[in-house]
Design an enzyme around this catalytic site. Structure first.
Site, mmCIF file in Angstrom:
data_model
loop_
_atom_site.group_PDB
_atom_site.id
_atom_site.type_symbol
_atom_site.label_atom_id
_atom_site.label_comp_id
_atom_site.label_asym_id
_atom_site.label_seq_id
_atom_site.Cartn_x
_atom_site.Cartn_y
_atom_site.Cartn_z
ATOM 1 C CG ASP A 133 -2.572 0.652 1.228
ATOM 2 O OD1 ASP A 133 -2.100 1.513 -0.156
ATOM 3 O OD2 ASP A 133 -3.240 0.566 1.707
ATOM 4 C CD1 TRP A 134 0.257 5.704 -3.380
ATOM 5 C CD2 TRP A 134 -0.057 3.531 -3.732
ATOM 6 N NE1 TRP A 134 0.364 5.478 -4.939
ATOM 7 C CE2 TRP A 134 0.087 4.167 -4.486
ATOM 8 C CE3 TRP A 134 -0.402 2.211 -3.304
ATOM 9 C CZ2 TRP A 134 -0.305 3.409 -6.550
ATOM 10 C CZ3 TRP A 134 -0.128 1.190 -4.778
ATOM 11 C CH2 TRP A 134 -0.374 2.019 -5.448
#
Ligand code: BGC
Length: 704
Positions: free
Chosen positions: A231-232
């Site tokens: 995920d970012w």
């Protein structure tokens, strides 16, 4: 493709390799995309973007990127119809491809562990089977276009409070039976090309750095062959991530590139780990090449029809005292600002920019009901004066969080007048939520505000005094408290966040052009105190305020209806609940057991006066054995075709014996205990219409 994967890996430098596995954010190739890979030698970058309710790209100035706003996934799950969800996935894949996006960052399939998670609207259900089957259908649809789908967020990421650092403490049993299960089903039935590990830690280790999760469970046990991306900005150590089997670090930056190169040079990251990741990135680029080479124009009208069909099947009718469906020509007084600022989706990754949104008011005005225009224009002017023109113009273009404004703007005198000249009242109640924050168990969120309660009170008083009925429309991101006011109204419809065709969907359901066939994918509790996570602040640290850095999944396997059913707590509306304008009867159940599966078949007959679809749900009650089990669990479901009055359909559902197993953490095995199993066939988890049984004579065990 001008290169062959193994030949290319053989000639790439360490720096090239690292650049392939560390992406870049805020992409250059497609404005507003969430990220892209880097250009390395002959390998061109590919773009990745959100998300679960529609392709999310943003322009700037006058250049906006429009994509269809489909209903939020909580509503897709309410359809209980994988075919419809597959169609949505396909349409989204086509739009992604049109904008040169190779990887769609959807579907999200975290579990609705508690009703107030801010991203529940982006996820499907409290049940792993419903979540997994819907996610698999979505994936098949997206990937049929050549675009990759990404399962997210892997795993145990069920809250937004402290989302980047929270440590989820959960037993292996609950993890495997509930949280991992949804992903396992989606992988086995959908074959996604990518998966996104989550922000949180899992029992002390960041998921993107967990070798147990990514290598042992995902790759070795389930045989996942696709790419794992972070995920970012998830986690805190890219080297540990690559070792654990994360292949693509997103969005990445130059410091991470340096960090990883240095680790390789110093021997802290053996090159075979890096090569493994490079291979996965190149495979994903290769797999999605056809999509980039076969870009096609979009039939936007057709996609709006897909969005409509999915939304209309996901509307859930909670209550109906005979007022619905309305007859053409009915005069309708519409209350509530939601008629004007109808919510199409939630905020954050689950938001996107459609060309238009049909508001509830617009939909009703175009339909065969007669809207009280004076009343509605009061709400229009009020919304305009409170929000300002600029904000309203941008309502469906920007992400705008609308603060609550009082809803009871009409005097009792006026309401009396509207009751006199209209046939029915409609009250719209809205609740938004979004990425980055959880909803709260307070008035204005889980509970209605005093002004909303007052609006319901006065509208009901005056309309009922004229023997006219009151309908409430819930345009909501997740459950709200209903018990305190439901007896004052005659009908309640949940329209969730229905996407761009909202108003048309509402009008067609009210007028009975389509009979509601949605069923709740999440329990609506009577009160917040009934919710399993409300027991202590450890079980859900979002409330109260102290926000420790961990959350304990104290309810263990008893999530959603598994909790309410096992511990005898009555919900407001149970999992799987939803009424129709017609009535269905269930007959002639047959259960046939073979060595590996159980086949359940039965007839569903439309015995009412309207055409409609029914969702047949099969719950299994296992015998009491050594391993703890919930009262019952959903093990199969099927939506009928549209049945005309009098029409019958024979439903067949096959349940593999393996799916009856519970996880035994002591033996580290899935175990089906011997004894009598009850097959409970219902139209909801509590409205069971047929019961049968079968016997398992000896224990079956399965390796994870
Ligand atoms: C969200 C993901 C999303 C990513 C890219 C993250 O903050 O958690 O769901 O896909 O951003 O936008």
């Amino acid at each position: 493709m001008v290169w062959k994967i193994d030949d290319l890996i053989a000639v790439l430098s360490v720096e090239d390799k690292v650049k392939l596995v560390v992406g870049v954010g805020r992409a250059k190739e497609v404005p507003g995309a969430a990220g892209e890979t880097r250009s390395v030698r002959d390998v061109k970058p590919i773009s990745l973007t959100d998300g679960p309710s529609g392709v999310r790209i943003e322009g700037s100035g006058d250049l906006w990127y429009y994509a269809t706003a489909f209903p939020a996934p909580i509503m897709l799950a309410s359809t209980w119809n994988p075919e419809v969800v597959e169609e949505v996935g396909k349409a989204m894949g086509e739009e992604a491809k049109y904008y040169n996006i190779s990887v769609l960052l959807a579907p999200g399939l975290n579990i609705h562990r508690h009703p107030l998670c801010g991203r529940n609207f982006e996820y499907f259900s409290e049940d792993p089977l419903l979540s997994g089957v819907m996610a698999a259908a979505f994936v098949r649809g997206v990937q049929s276009t050549g675009v990759a789908a990404t399962l997210k967020h892997f795993v145990a990421n069920e809250q937004e409070v402290n989302r980047r650092i929270v440590d989820t403490i959960v037993s292996e049993k609950a993890l495997r039976e509930i949280y991992l299960k949804a992903f396992e089903i989606a992988i086995k039935e959908g074959d996604p090309w990518a998966i996104m590990c989550s922000y949180n830690k899992l029992n002390g280790v960041y998921t993107c750095q967990s070798e147990w999760l990514l290598t042992q469970v995902l790759r070795n046990e389930w045989g996942f062959k696709g790419l794992v991306m972070t995920d970012w900005d998830a986690g805190d150590n890219p080297v540990e991530q690559i070792k654990a089997s994360t292949d693509l670090i997103m969005p990445g930056n130059d410091d991470i590139v340096k960090w990883v190169i240095e680790a390789v040079n110093r021997g802290a990251l053996p090159i075979h780990y890096l090569d493994r990741a490079v291979k996965k990135v190149l495979e994903l680029i290769e797999r999605t090449a056809t999509a980039r080479e076969s870009r096609r124009e979009i039939d936007w009208k057709k996609h709006s029809e897909v969005a409509y069909r999915a939304a209309v099947e996901g509307v859930v009718l909670l209550k109906n005292n005979g007022i619905l469906p309305l007859k053409p020509g009915t005069r309708v007084a519409v209350f509530g600002t939601g008629q004007v600022e109808t919510l199409k989706s939630g905020m954050g990754s689950g938001h996107n920019h459609p060309r238009y949104v049909v508001t509830i008011l617009e939909g009703l005005k175009k339909s065969e009901v007669i809207v009280d225009e004076e009343l509605s224009s009061k709400y229009e002017n009020y919304v305009l004066s409170k929000r300002g023109k600029d904000k309203l113009d941008k309502l469906y273009r920007d992400e705008i969080l609308l603060e609550h404004i009082p809803q009871d703007i009409v005097s009792e005198e006026d309401v009396a007048k509207y009751a006199e000249r209209n046939d029915v009242a409609l009250i719209v109640i809205t609740r938004i939520s979004g990425e980055g924050w959880d909803r709260k168990s307070v008035k204005g969120d889980f509970y209605l505000t005093d002004d909303e309660q007052k609006l319901i009170d006065i509208v009901s008083k005056y309309f009922h005094s004229k023997e006219k009925k009151v309908i409430v429309i819930l345009n909501i991101a997740g459950p709200v408290e209903i018990v305190s006011w439901r007896d004052k109204v005659d009908a309640i419809l949940v329209i969730w966040l229905p996407g761009q065709e909202a108003g048309k969907v509402v009008a067609d359901i009210l007028l009975g052009k389509v009979s509601p066939s949605g069923k709740l994918p999440i329990t609506f509790p009577k009160d917040w105190k009934d919710v399993p996570v409300a027991k202590s602040s450890e079980c859900y640290p979002g409330i109260p305020q102290d926000n420790p850095r961990f959350v304990v999944y104290c309810e263990d396997i008893y999530v959603g209806y598994r909790y309410y059913d096992t511990f005898g707590i009555e919900p407001a509306y149970e999992f799987g609940y939803g009424l129709s304008y017609t009535k269905f009867e269930y007959r002639d159940i047959k259960v046939e057991k073979t060595g590996t599966s159980v086949k359940v078949s039965l007839d569903v007959i439309n015995v009412g006066a309207y055409p409609g679809k029914e969702v047949v749900q099969i719950y299994i009650k296992a015998p009491k054995g050594r391993i703890p089990k919930p009262f019952q669990e959903l093990k199969g479901f099927k939506k009928t075709k549209l049945l005309k009055p009098g029409e019958k359909e024979r439903i067949e559902i096959t349940i593999p014996i393996r799916e009856l197993a519970s996880y035994d953490p002591d033996r580290k095995l899935w175990v089906v205990e011997p004894g009598e199993y009850q097959v409970r066939v219902g139209t909801s988890s509590r409205d069971i219409r047929l019961i049968a049984s079968f016997t398992i004579s000896e224990e079956h065990v399965f390796a994870p």
